[in-house]
Design an enzyme around this catalytic site. Sequence first.
Site, PDB file in Angstrom:
ATOM      1  N   HIS A 123      31.640  54.745 125.107  1.00 64.66           N
ATOM      2  CA  HIS A 123      31.188  56.140 125.078  1.00 64.66           C
ATOM      3  C   HIS A 123      29.669  56.297 125.175  1.00 64.66           C
ATOM      4  O   HIS A 123      29.058  57.082 124.434  1.00 64.66           O
ATOM      5  CB  HIS A 123      31.718  56.838 123.816  1.00 64.66           C
ATOM      6  CG  HIS A 123      33.211  57.023 123.801  1.00 64.66           C
ATOM      7  ND1 HIS A 123      33.978  57.052 124.952  1.00 64.66           N
ATOM      8  CD2 HIS A 123      34.099  57.180 122.768  1.00 64.66           C
ATOM      9  CE1 HIS A 123      35.262  57.244 124.633  1.00 64.66           C
ATOM     10  NE2 HIS A 123      35.358  57.305 123.328  1.00 64.66           N
ATOM     11  N   HIS A 197      35.966  65.257 123.992  1.00 58.94           N
ATOM     12  CA  HIS A 197      36.679  64.381 123.061  1.00 58.94           C
ATOM     13  C   HIS A 197      37.299  65.124 121.880  1.00 58.94           C
ATOM     14  O   HIS A 197      37.231  64.645 120.738  1.00 58.94           O
ATOM     15  CB  HIS A 197      35.729  63.278 122.572  1.00 58.94           C
ATOM     16  CG  HIS A 197      36.412  61.984 122.261  1.00 58.94           C
ATOM     17  ND1 HIS A 197      37.220  61.813 121.164  1.00 58.94           N
ATOM     18  CD2 HIS A 197      36.432  60.802 122.905  1.00 58.94           C
ATOM     19  CE1 HIS A 197      37.672  60.576 121.139  1.00 58.94           C
ATOM     20  NE2 HIS A 197      37.217  59.933 122.199  1.00 58.94           N
ATOM     21  N   TYR A 199      40.248  66.201 119.402  1.00 58.48           N
ATOM     22  CA  TYR A 199      41.541  65.705 118.941  1.00 58.48           C
ATOM     23  C   TYR A 199      42.373  66.926 118.592  1.00 58.48           C
ATOM     24  O   TYR A 199      42.000  67.707 117.727  1.00 58.48           O
ATOM     25  CB  TYR A 199      41.393  64.878 117.665  1.00 58.48           C
ATOM     26  CG  TYR A 199      40.694  63.555 117.813  1.00 58.48           C
ATOM     27  CD1 TYR A 199      39.310  63.486 117.856  1.00 58.48           C
ATOM     28  CD2 TYR A 199      41.418  62.372 117.857  1.00 58.48           C
ATOM     29  CE1 TYR A 199      38.658  62.265 117.968  1.00 58.48           C
ATOM     30  CE2 TYR A 199      40.778  61.141 117.961  1.00 58.48           C
ATOM     31  CZ  TYR A 199      39.396  61.101 118.012  1.00 58.48           C
ATOM     32  OH  TYR A 199      38.755  59.901 118.106  1.00 58.48           O
ATOM     33  N   ASP A 267      46.256  54.034 123.256  1.00 61.05           N
ATOM     34  CA  ASP A 267      44.815  54.086 123.515  1.00 61.05           C
ATOM     35  C   ASP A 267      44.605  53.514 124.919  1.00 61.05           C
ATOM     36  O   ASP A 267      44.006  52.464 125.104  1.00 61.05           O
ATOM     37  CB  ASP A 267      44.043  53.275 122.457  1.00 61.05           C
ATOM     38  CG  ASP A 267      42.544  53.539 122.517  1.00 61.05           C
ATOM     39  OD1 ASP A 267      42.139  54.422 123.287  1.00 61.05           O
ATOM     40  OD2 ASP A 267      41.801  52.858 121.784  1.00 61.05           O
ATOM     41  N   GLN A 303      42.623  59.397 129.341  1.00 65.42           N
ATOM     42  CA  GLN A 303      42.791  58.455 128.238  1.00 65.42           C
ATOM     43  C   GLN A 303      43.536  59.184 127.137  1.00 65.42           C
ATOM     44  O   GLN A 303      43.064  60.209 126.634  1.00 65.42           O
ATOM     45  CB  GLN A 303      41.412  57.972 127.736  1.00 65.42           C
ATOM     46  CG  GLN A 303      41.465  56.975 126.591  1.00 65.42           C
ATOM     47  CD  GLN A 303      41.577  55.515 127.047  1.00 65.42           C
ATOM     48  OE1 GLN A 303      41.508  55.218 128.238  1.00 65.42           O
ATOM     49  NE2 GLN A 303      41.725  54.606 126.107  1.00 65.42           N
ATOM     50  N   GLU A 331      41.625  62.608 127.033  1.00 68.12           N
ATOM     51  CA  GLU A 331      40.266  62.608 127.593  1.00 68.12           C
ATOM     52  C   GLU A 331      40.329  62.445 129.108  1.00 68.12           C
ATOM     53  O   GLU A 331      40.660  61.371 129.597  1.00 68.12           O
ATOM     54  CB  GLU A 331      39.465  61.447 126.993  1.00 68.12           C
ATOM     55  CG  GLU A 331      39.546  61.357 125.491  1.00 68.12           C
ATOM     56  CD  GLU A 331      39.267  59.937 125.007  1.00 68.12           C
ATOM     57  OE1 GLU A 331      38.391  59.251 125.568  1.00 68.12           O
ATOM     58  OE2 GLU A 331      39.944  59.498 124.067  1.00 68.12           O
TER      59      GLU A 331
HETATM   60  C1  GAL Z   1      38.626  56.827 122.156  1.00 71.75           C
HETATM   61  C2  GAL Z   1      38.772  55.366 122.428  1.00 71.75           C
HETATM   62  C3  GAL Z   1      39.287  54.712 121.164  1.00 71.75           C
HETATM   63  C4  GAL Z   1      38.380  55.007 119.993  1.00 71.75           C
HETATM   64  C5  GAL Z   1      38.092  56.503 119.912  1.00 71.75           C
HETATM   65  C6  GAL Z   1      37.023  56.846 118.909  1.00 71.75           C
HETATM   66  O1  GAL Z   1      38.191  57.500 123.294  1.00 71.75           O
HETATM   67  O2  GAL Z   1      39.637  55.142 123.523  1.00 71.75           O
HETATM   68  O3  GAL Z   1      39.431  53.328 121.332  1.00 71.75           O
HETATM   69  O4  GAL Z   1      37.199  54.285 120.128  1.00 71.75           O
HETATM   70  O5  GAL Z   1      37.666  57.009 121.145  1.00 71.75           O
HETATM   71  O6  GAL Z   1      37.418  56.555 117.609  1.00 71.75           O
END
Ligand code: GAL
Length: 366
Positions: A123, A197, A199, A267, A303, A331
Amino acid sequence: MIVRSEIVFWQLMETGKKPEISESTLVRHKEQEVKKWTVRFEGRLEATLMNYGATLMELHLPDADGKLANVVLGYDHLHDYQEDDRYFGATVGRYANRIANGKFTLNGHTCSLPINNSPNTLHGGPDGFDKQVWHLDDIQTSDTEASLCFTYTSPDGEQGFPGRLTLNVTYVFTPDSMHIRYEATTDKATVINPTHHSYFNLSGKPGSSITDHVLMLNAFGYLPIDPTGIPLSGVSEVRGTPFDFTGPKRIGEDIGHKDLQRTNGYDHCWVLDEPTIDKVCARLSDPASGRMVEIYTSEPGIQFFSGNFPPPEELNEGGRHYIRYSGLALETQHFPDSPNRPNFPSTILSPGEVFHSQTLYRFLIR
Ligand code: GAL
């Protein structure tokens, strides 16, 4: 089990509500003011954003009975966002997802990036775009829409990436949608792969599990990964695997499968069948609350991270109240490690070019 009849019961929300925007200051950070803005379409949609990380902090949507609740994970205080590494609601960049061993070569020059997800860079590095204070360029309302445009200029060499890159992110809200548009330019060849990002937990109860949410991904292929999250050789078919979401499937259905043990859940990056803003690429619903989100994107991949956080007994003080599977991220992005993969769609941006990307989230109720 794949349930194919579910979709007919879902509808777009009513429109016809005018938006209001309110502003407040959160705190000063690095000599800059961190502010937040709330967009409100009364009784329909309320979204709070801040200029730290151009982050969506809250998104309130009605359930089937018209009751509004927050459907994204987040925090009340800036210091929680600064300390946490889960990227809640953030604009992630310069490069979302992993770059193997923090290295890539561009025009014969090897770029070394800080490693923050050993042995890879995740990231955009430890001080990525999610940890920057962005500038609010523009804020507008009309009878039907409200928009906020944030800009961040990343200096040449920041987190190891070449080129001074300017990224604009515009959030456009209507009573039943959030449309995010990205535009970027650079003064030297570089790579770019931003994403949003958030959730989601559509139940409106962020402490609960999303394993009863139902997901559809318009993707017949996904990218199998090595133990560090880097794609192996290429695309595999999802058919006959726990990665098959080609029809609506309960997330918990296969989450305990042996192929998902190493990652503690999903993931992975799915390869979208039709990467266009006109075709739905993901559909997520919570049958209990009656909320649904549909995602449309110009990006080739998505993702799906099922919020595989450590179980509560492993959480330290900073671990907060979010448990494993208390939210899931979808994502939209280019594929992981593209700067090292000539066979993946390119993420290179050169001077004189303009990078464009967009993702639309449509909110429906049963
Ligand atoms: C996602 C990633 C995960 C984890 C998460 C943040 O985008 O694919 O592996 O790092 O972000 O906690």
